[in-house]
Design an enzyme around this catalytic site. Structure first.
Site, PDB file in Angstrom:
ATOM      1  N   PHE A   9       0.862  -1.185   0.000  1.00 31.81           N
ATOM      2  CA  PHE A   9       0.000   0.000   0.000  1.00 31.81           C
ATOM      3  C   PHE A   9       0.896   1.231   0.000  1.00 31.81           C
ATOM      4  O   PHE A   9       0.850   2.076   0.864  1.00 31.81           O
ATOM      5  CB  PHE A   9      -0.916  -0.029   1.233  1.00 31.81           C
ATOM      6  CG  PHE A   9      -2.047   0.977   1.185  1.00 31.81           C
ATOM      7  CD1 PHE A   9      -3.038   0.891   0.207  1.00 31.81           C
ATOM      8  CD2 PHE A   9      -2.130   1.998   2.132  1.00 31.81           C
ATOM      9  CE1 PHE A   9      -4.089   1.819   0.178  1.00 31.81           C
ATOM     10  CE2 PHE A   9      -3.184   2.930   2.098  1.00 31.81           C
ATOM     11  CZ  PHE A   9      -4.156   2.832   1.119  1.00 31.81           C
ATOM     12  N   LYS A 221      14.112  -4.813 -17.230  1.00 23.96           N
ATOM     13  CA  LYS A 221      12.986  -4.759 -18.161  1.00 23.96           C
ATOM     14  C   LYS A 221      13.306  -5.536 -19.436  1.00 23.96           C
ATOM     15  O   LYS A 221      12.436  -6.210 -19.992  1.00 23.96           O
ATOM     16  CB  LYS A 221      12.643  -3.299 -18.461  1.00 23.96           C
ATOM     17  CG  LYS A 221      12.013  -2.629 -17.227  1.00 23.96           C
ATOM     18  CD  LYS A 221      11.979  -1.129 -17.336  1.00 23.96           C
ATOM     19  CE  LYS A 221      11.263  -0.519 -16.125  1.00 23.96           C
ATOM     20  NZ  LYS A 221      11.482   0.928 -16.039  1.00 23.96           N
TER      21      LYS A 221
HETATM   22  N1  LIG Z   1       6.209   4.125  -8.343  1.00 26.66           N
HETATM   23  C1  LIG Z   1       6.197   3.958  -9.650  1.00 26.66           C
HETATM   24  O1  LIG Z   1       6.142   4.915 -10.412  1.00 26.66           O
HETATM   25  C2  LIG Z   1       6.236   2.585 -10.242  1.00 26.66           C
HETATM   26  C3  LIG Z   1       6.085   2.410 -11.624  1.00 26.66           C
HETATM   27  C4  LIG Z   1       6.127   1.109 -12.174  1.00 26.66           C
HETATM   28  C5  LIG Z   1       6.303   0.035 -11.326  1.00 26.66           C
HETATM   29  N2  LIG Z   1       6.458   0.232  -9.983  1.00 26.66           N
HETATM   30  C6  LIG Z   1       6.636  -0.931  -9.119  1.00 26.66           C
HETATM   31  O2  LIG Z   1       5.465  -1.140  -8.368  1.00 26.66           O
HETATM   32  C7  LIG Z   1       5.800  -1.620  -7.071  1.00 26.66           C
HETATM   33  C8  LIG Z   1       5.244  -0.690  -6.022  1.00 26.66           C
HETATM   34  O3  LIG Z   1       5.830   0.584  -6.165  1.00 26.66           O
HETATM   35  P1  LIG Z   1       5.539   1.761  -5.164  1.00 26.66           P
HETATM   36  O4  LIG Z   1       6.117   2.970  -5.764  1.00 26.66           O
HETATM   37  O5  LIG Z   1       4.122   1.726  -4.776  1.00 26.66           O
HETATM   38  O6  LIG Z   1       6.440   1.318  -3.907  1.00 26.66           O
HETATM   39  P2  LIG Z   1       6.374   1.887  -2.438  1.00 26.66           P
HETATM   40  O7  LIG Z   1       5.739   3.244  -2.440  1.00 26.66           O
HETATM   41  O8  LIG Z   1       7.719   1.727  -1.838  1.00 26.66           O
HETATM   42  O9  LIG Z   1       5.359   0.922  -1.682  1.00 26.66           O
HETATM   43  C9  LIG Z   1       5.656  -0.407  -1.389  1.00 26.66           C
HETATM   44  C10 LIG Z   1       4.597  -0.976  -0.452  1.00 26.66           C
HETATM   45  O10 LIG Z   1       4.925  -2.331  -0.196  1.00 26.66           O
HETATM   46  C11 LIG Z   1       4.870  -2.554   1.206  1.00 26.66           C
HETATM   47  N3  LIG Z   1       5.742  -3.635   1.639  1.00 26.66           N
HETATM   48  C12 LIG Z   1       7.094  -3.640   1.765  1.00 26.66           C
HETATM   49  N4  LIG Z   1       7.521  -4.834   2.231  1.00 26.66           N
HETATM   50  C13 LIG Z   1       6.412  -5.587   2.421  1.00 26.66           C
HETATM   51  C14 LIG Z   1       6.183  -6.883   2.919  1.00 26.66           C
HETATM   52  N5  LIG Z   1       7.187  -7.675   3.304  1.00 26.66           N
HETATM   53  N6  LIG Z   1       4.910  -7.323   2.997  1.00 26.66           N
HETATM   54  C15 LIG Z   1       3.877  -6.550   2.624  1.00 26.66           C
HETATM   55  N7  LIG Z   1       4.029  -5.298   2.140  1.00 26.66           N
HETATM   56  C16 LIG Z   1       5.280  -4.826   2.047  1.00 26.66           C
HETATM   57  C17 LIG Z   1       5.272  -1.248   1.821  1.00 26.66           C
HETATM   58  O11 LIG Z   1       4.810  -1.244   3.155  1.00 26.66           O
HETATM   59  P3  LIG Z   1       5.039   0.024   4.159  1.00 26.66           P
HETATM   60  O12 LIG Z   1       4.018   1.033   3.688  1.00 26.66           O
HETATM   61  O13 LIG Z   1       4.715  -0.567   5.481  1.00 26.66           O
HETATM   62  O14 LIG Z   1       6.453   0.412   3.973  1.00 26.66           O
HETATM   63  C18 LIG Z   1       4.535  -0.278   0.905  1.00 26.66           C
HETATM   64  O15 LIG Z   1       3.209  -0.162   1.294  1.00 26.66           O
HETATM   65  C19 LIG Z   1       7.320  -1.693  -7.020  1.00 26.66           C
HETATM   66  O16 LIG Z   1       7.717  -3.014  -7.290  1.00 26.66           O
HETATM   67  C20 LIG Z   1       7.752  -0.768  -8.120  1.00 26.66           C
HETATM   68  O17 LIG Z   1       8.998  -1.107  -8.677  1.00 26.66           O
HETATM   69  C21 LIG Z   1       6.416   1.473  -9.436  1.00 26.66           C
END
Ligand SMILES: NC(=O)c1ccc[n+]([C@@H]2O[C@H](COP(=O)([O-])OP(=O)(O)OC[C@H]3O[C@@H](n4cnc5c(N)ncnc54)[C@H](OP(=O)(O)O)[C@@H]3O)[C@@H](O)[C@H]2O)c1
Lengths: 337, 156
Positions: A9, A221
Site C-alpha cells: 500500500f 525490463k
Molecule cells: N512508483 C512507480 O512509479 C512505479 C512504476 C512502475 C512500477 N512500480 C513498481 O510497483 C511496485 C510498487 O511501487 P511503489 O512505488 O508503490 O512502492 P512503495 O511506495 O515503496 O510501496 C511499497 C509498499 O509495499 C509494502 N511492503 C514492503 N515490504 C512488504 C512486505 N514484506 N509485505 C507486505 N508489504 C510490504 C510497503 O509497506 P510500508 O508502507 O509498510 O512500507 C509499501 O506499502 C514496485 O515493485 C515498483 O517497482 C512502481
C-alpha cells in the site's frame, strides 16, 4: 466474481485503490460483485470478506488509519493463505537480487490458484520461467503489464494483436530517469552531474541512483521482455550492460552535430544489451524527457513503435487493464463450464 | 559479387548483343547497362554494365572471351556495397594512435576530437565499411574500445 487482495500500500497501491474507487461503475459493469477484501503493507493487513470500504480506503495514507480492523504484526502470507481471494495485486517494492518479498507472495498465491497481477519487476526478473509455469499448472493468470514501460501496453499489444507475428528485435528506451538526464544534457548543455542532481530534486531517481544510471532497471525490463515476448530464457546476468555515467557533454554535442541523440537503449535480438547508443533524431525511438519508447520489429507487421509514460501513477492504467482482463477472462471461462 | 564492367564497342548494330553472350555463358546476371552513344570516340562507344557474377573467376573467364572477340575492356572492378557509420569514443584512449593505426576493414572518412588531453577525451569517427563486414568491424571497434577502457557509443 472477483475477491481481490492487494499486497503493498505504497505509491502504486494507494493510487490503485483510489482508481478502483473512481472507476467502480466501469468495473462493476464487468463484474457486479467485484470487491477488495484485503490490503497489506510491511507491518500488517486489513481484511474483510464482505469487502473493504473503497471510499474510506482511498482517503487514508496508512492502512492503520482505516479502522480498528488493521491487524498489526500479521503477514501478507497469512492473508494469502486464507485462500478466499481469487486475485492478488502484488505491488510491494522491487528487489532484483532475490525477488523478495514479492516472489514468495506470488508463489504462495499461484499455488492456491489465485490469479496474480503485478507491477513488481523483481520476481519476474529472478524467476520468470518458474512463475509462468506455476501459473500454468494452477490454471492462473499472471499478468505484469505494469512492470515494463509503465502505461505502455506492450505485452497486451503483442499477445493480443500480433498473435501470428514473430518478434525479431525489440529496442527500447525503458528508463525515464536516464532519458530525462540525457535529454537535459542534449537540450540544455548541462553536465551529467548537474542533470543527475536535477533528476534527484524532481524525485525521479530511486534512492540508489545506480539502479537507473548504471542501467540496472533497463536491464531488468529487457530480461522480462526477452522472456515474455521472444521466448528466451535469460537472467539478469545475461544482459551486457553499460550505464550512462561516462556519457559526457562533449560526446552529446558531437553526436548532435551529426544529427544523433545519445540514449540508453535496451536491445533484444540475438544479443541482449543495455548501453548508450546513437539514435538518429528523426527515428521514432528518439523521445525525450521522461518518456519511454519501444520499437519492435516483426516478420509480418515489420516495425511498430509505442511511446508513452514509463513510470509514475500512469502505471495504474496498466495494472487496472490487467485486472479487467482477469475479470473478463474468468467470467467467460465460467460461462463455458 | 557485383562488378562494374565497362567495355568499348564498335558503333555498329549488333555489337552489344554479341558482347552479352559470354556474360550469359559464365552466369552473369546483368543489373544495368549504360550505353553512352553520345560519347563515341574513334567509332567506339563505351558501355558500362553492372553484372552480378557468382565469383571473380566467372568475371575473368568472361573478360578473356570478350578480349578474344576483339573487345577492349576499359574497366572491370568489384563494386563493394559500403555503409557509413558514426562512432563516438569517450576515454583517454590514444586517439592519435587509433587514427594512425587505422581500423581493420574500415576507411576513416572523418573525425572530430574534443577535450583531447582529458580523461574524458571524446572522439567522433565517421567510417566507411564494406556492408558485409559491418558487424565484424563494429565488434572489432567494440573490443578495441573495451581493451583501452573507453566507452564506445554506436548507432542503434
Ligand atoms: N512508483 C512507480 O512509479 C512505479 C512504476 C512502475 C512500477 N512500480 C513498481 O510497483 C511496485 C510498487 O511501487 P511503489 O512505488 O508503490 O512502492 P512503495 O511506495 O515503496 O510501496 C511499497 C509498499 O509495499 C509494502 N511492503 C514492503 N515490504 C512488504 C512486505 N514484506 N509485505 C507486505 N508489504 C510490504 C510497503 O509497506 P510500508 O508502507 O509498510 O512500507 C509499501 O506499502 C514496485 O515493485 C515498483 O517497482 C512502481
Amino acid at each position: 466474481m472477483l475477491n481481490v487482495i492487494i499486497a503493498g500500500f505504497g505509491f502504486i497501491g494507494r493510487k490503485l485503490v483510489r482508481t478502483f474507487h473512481k472507476k467502480i461503475d466501469l468495473i462493476k459493469n464487468v463484474d457486479s460483485k467485484f470487491k477488495i477484501i484485503g490490503v497489506s503493507d510491511s507491518k500488517g493487513y486489513l481484511y474483510n470478506l464482505n469487502g473493504l470500504d473503497l471510499k474510506r480506503l482511498s482517503s487514508v495514507k496508512r492502512l492503520s488509519e482505516y479502522s480498528e480492523e488493521y491487524r498489526e504484526g500479521r503477514s501478507t502470507e497469512e492473508m494469502i493463505e486464507k485462500g478466499e481471494a481469487n486475485l492478488m495485486i502484488e505491488v510491494t517494492p522491487t528487489n532484483v537480487d532475490d525477488g523478495e518479498p514479492g516472489l514468495s507472495f506470488m508463489k504462495a498465491a499461484l499455488k492456491k490458484g489465485i490469479h496474480v497481477v503485478t507491477s513488481n519487476k523483481g520476481p519476474l526478473v529472478v524467476a520468470f520461467r518458474e512463475l509462468t509455469s506455476l501459473a500454468k499448472r494452477n490454471d492462473c493468470f499472471l499478468l505484469y503489464e505494469g512492470t515494463v514501460a509503465g502505461a505502455i501496453p506492450i505485452f497486451s499489444l503483442i499477445k493480443r494483436c500480433l498473435q501470428g507475428d514473430t518478434i525479431r528485435r525489440i529496442m527500447g528506451i525503458l528508463n525515464g530517469t536516464t532519458n530525462y538526464i540525457l535529454s537535459r544534457m542534449y537540450f540544455e548543455g548541462t553536465s551529467f552531474e548537474l542533470a543527475l542532481k536535477e533528476a534527484r530534486e524532481r524525485g525521479l531517481t530511486e534512492r540508489d541512483p545506480s539502479y537507473d544510471v548504471d542501467g540496472i532497471d533497463a536491464a531488468c525490463k529487457a530480461v522480462i521482455l526477452a522472456n515474455a515476448l521472444m521466448n528466451r530464457n535469460v537472467k539478469f546476468k545475461d544482459v551486457k550492460r553499460t550505464g550512462i555515467r561516462r556519457v559526457t557533454q562533449e560526446a552529446i554535442s558531437l553526436a548532435k552535430k551529426s544529427k544523433f541523440a545519445i540514449k540508453l537503449v535496451s536491445v533484444i535480438d540475438k544479443r541482449i544489451e543495455v548501453s548508450p547508443k546513437l539514435v538518429p533524431i528523426n527515428h521514432p525511438l528518439c523521445v525525450h524527457s521522461t518518456l519511454n519508447a519501444i520499437h519492435i520489429e516483426t516478420d509480418l507487421a515489420r516495425e511498430i513503435t509505442l511511446i508513452g509514460r514509463g513510470a509514475g501513477e500512469e502505471t495504474v492504467s496498466a495494472v487496472l487493464n490487467d485486472v479487467l482482463t482477469v475479470i473478463r477472462e474468468t467470467a467467460s471461462r465460467s460461462r463455458k463450464i | 559479387m557485383k562488378f562494374d564492367l565497362t567495355i568499348a564497342l564498335a558503333d555498329r548494330p549488333g555489337q552489344l548483343l554479341k558482347a552479352l553472350k559470354p556474360i550469359a555463358k559464365y552466369g552473369g546476371n546483368i543489373i544495368s547497362i549504360i550505353h553512352e552513344r553520345e560519347n563515341p570516340s574513334d567509332g567506339f562507344v563505351p558501355v558500362s554494365l553492372v553484372v552480378d557474377f557468382p565469383s571473380k573467376w566467372n568475371l575473368q573467364k568472361t573478360i578473356s572471351d570478350l578480349r578474344n572477340m576483339g573487345i577492349t575492356i576499359i574497366r572491370a572492378e568489384e563494386i563493394v556495397d559500403t555503409s557509413r557509420i558514426i562512432a563516438i569514443l569517450v576515454g583517454k584512449a590514444n586517439l592519435k594512435d587509433i587514427i594512425q593505426r587505422g581500423i581493420k576493414n574500415a576507411k576513416i572518412i572523418g573525425f572530430e576530437v574534443s577535450d583531447p588531453v582529458s580523461e574524458d577525451a571524446c572522439l567522433k569517427l565517421e567510417i566507411e565499411v564494406p556492408t558485409r563486414l559491418l558487424d565484424e568491424t563494429l565488434e572489432n571497434l567494440r573490443r578495441m574500445a573495451e581493451s583501452e577502457g573507453s566507452l564506445i557509443i554506436l548507432p542503434i
